[in-house]
Design an enzyme around this catalytic site. Structure first.
Site, PDB file in Angstrom:
ATOM      1  CE  LYS A   1      -8.889  -9.437  -1.819  1.00 53.59           C
ATOM      2  NZ  LYS A   1      -8.658  -9.434  -0.367  1.00 53.59           N
TER       3      LYS A   1
ATOM      4  CE  LYS B   1     -10.928  -0.683  -0.313  1.00 55.72           C
ATOM      5  NZ  LYS B   1     -11.025  -1.548   0.826  1.00 55.72           N
TER       6      LYS B   1
ATOM      7  CE  LYS C   1      -4.407  -1.534   1.758  1.00 55.43           C
ATOM      8  NZ  LYS C   1      -5.471  -1.355   2.762  1.00 55.43           N
TER       9      LYS C   1
END
Ligand code: TRP
Length: 335
Positions: free
Chosen positions: A194, A197, A111
């Site tokens: 994956k 969002k 991240k």
């Protein structure tokens, strides 16, 4: 009774992966465990969140849990920031966990990316807050996907170090709960990523707010390969997109992949996609209708969260009191 804690972040675009990978499994744990389900808004702000959007997403996630069948009377549903125990215990765990442990967290590395200097301190300390979430209630079991296993391992290390440092047997060592065949829903555009969002392509995911037409369109456009469906699971080797559509079908119909293949093996994907899209719409639409109803009049959801927070506080308050006692903080006996 064994106690489950789990959380979902209110960061927008709640999608099929969140539903099949997390929320649906929670519904199934309710008979066997005492459950605490949390909308983790404190975790969400480790990255920038637009305030009105955060409020809306918090309600959306809570509505999804309720619509999917979580019983907020029997169990606890609340948003994290309403219960101060999370932030309080997280600070204490900031002082238990070691820099080295957190530096090894793969999610932080992913991240934060190359620009680590600019990541929030909260993003780095994120796993400590997650440990605090669970241990503020002495949670014993946590249903987690593959991507959260390392964080759960860290929660165990923190509990162990706290117990060792203070010579107590206070925090339980949490266990992961594996709920049947875990469904890891992948992007509809790239079967090796994956469903997320934050994927810029809307066609990569099915959002919980998508209507029947959008669901059908996204499944029709989903990436596949020119081969027909295989006769057994092994035939998906090297075909991640095909395997993903099959996994989604099997999860939605609650069957094994082999059972589904006994009906569809040898068919073309165009035919299979039609079936998948009908199934997705039929399975999701009752939940989506209920979600829309709850979101349109948010007073009920807000009441559920407020009531859940109160009950969560009642459990965590004495635990935090004991933690303060163990550490040596002076406190008034009834605080
Ligand atoms: N980190 C989890 C995720 O992003 C969410 C979460 C926060 C969580 N606290 C938790 C999950 C405690 C399980 C237990 O998916």
């Amino acid at each position: 009774m064994q106690r489950i804690f789990s959380g979902v972040q209110p960061t927008g675009n709640l999608h099929l992966g969140n539903y099949l990978g997390a929320i649906r499994n929670w519904v199934r744990l309710q008979d066997d465990y005492e459950c605490i389900f949390c909308v983790v808004d404190l975790h969400a702000i480790t990255a920038w969140q637009d305030p009105p959007q955060l409020r809306a997403s918090t309600r959306e996630v809570a509505a999804a849990m309720i619509a999917a069948g979580v019983d907020p009377k029997k169990h606890i549903v609340f948003n994290q920031s309403q219960v101060s125990a999370h932030a309080e215990l997280a600070w204490i765990f900031n002082c238990v966990a070691r820099m080295g442990w957190l530096s090894r967290m793969t999610q932080f590395k992913e991240k934060a990316g190359k620009n680590r200097e600019n990541a929030s301190v909260g993003l780095f300390a994120y796993p400590n807050l997650m440990a605090a979430d669970i241990l503020a209630y002495k949670g014993t079991h946590v249903p987690v996907g593959e991507d959260q296993k390392q964080h759960l391992e860290l929660a165990r290390d923190i509990a162990q170090k706290f117990n060792n440092d203070f010579g107590v047997d206070f925090f339980p060592i949490v266990e992961p709960v594996i709920t049947g065949e875990a469904t890891r829903v992948m992007s509809l555009r790239d079967g090796s990523n994956k469903m997320s969002k934050s994927d810029p392509s809307e066609y990569s995911r099915i959002n919980m707010v998508d209507d029947a037409d959008e669901i059908a369109r996204k499944i029709r456009k989903a990436k596949t390969d020119p081969e027909a469906l295989p006769d057994s699971k092994e035939g998906f080797e090297g075909r991640p997109e095909a395997a993903n559509l099959m996994a989604i079908y099997a999860a939605l119909s609650d069957e094994s992949v082999d059972d589904v293949l006994s009906r569809f093996g040898g068919e073309q994907f165009s035919t299979f996609k039609q079936h998948l899209s009908d199934l997705a719409v039929a399975t999701l639409s009752p939940i989506q209708d209920e979600m829309r109803r709850l979101i349109a009049a948010p007073d009920y959801v807000d009441d559920v969260l407020r009531d859940g927070a109160e009950r969560a506080r009642a459990i965590s308050r004495p635990i935090i009191h004991d933690v303060h006692e163990i550490i040596g903080f002076l406190q008034s006996p009834n605080a």
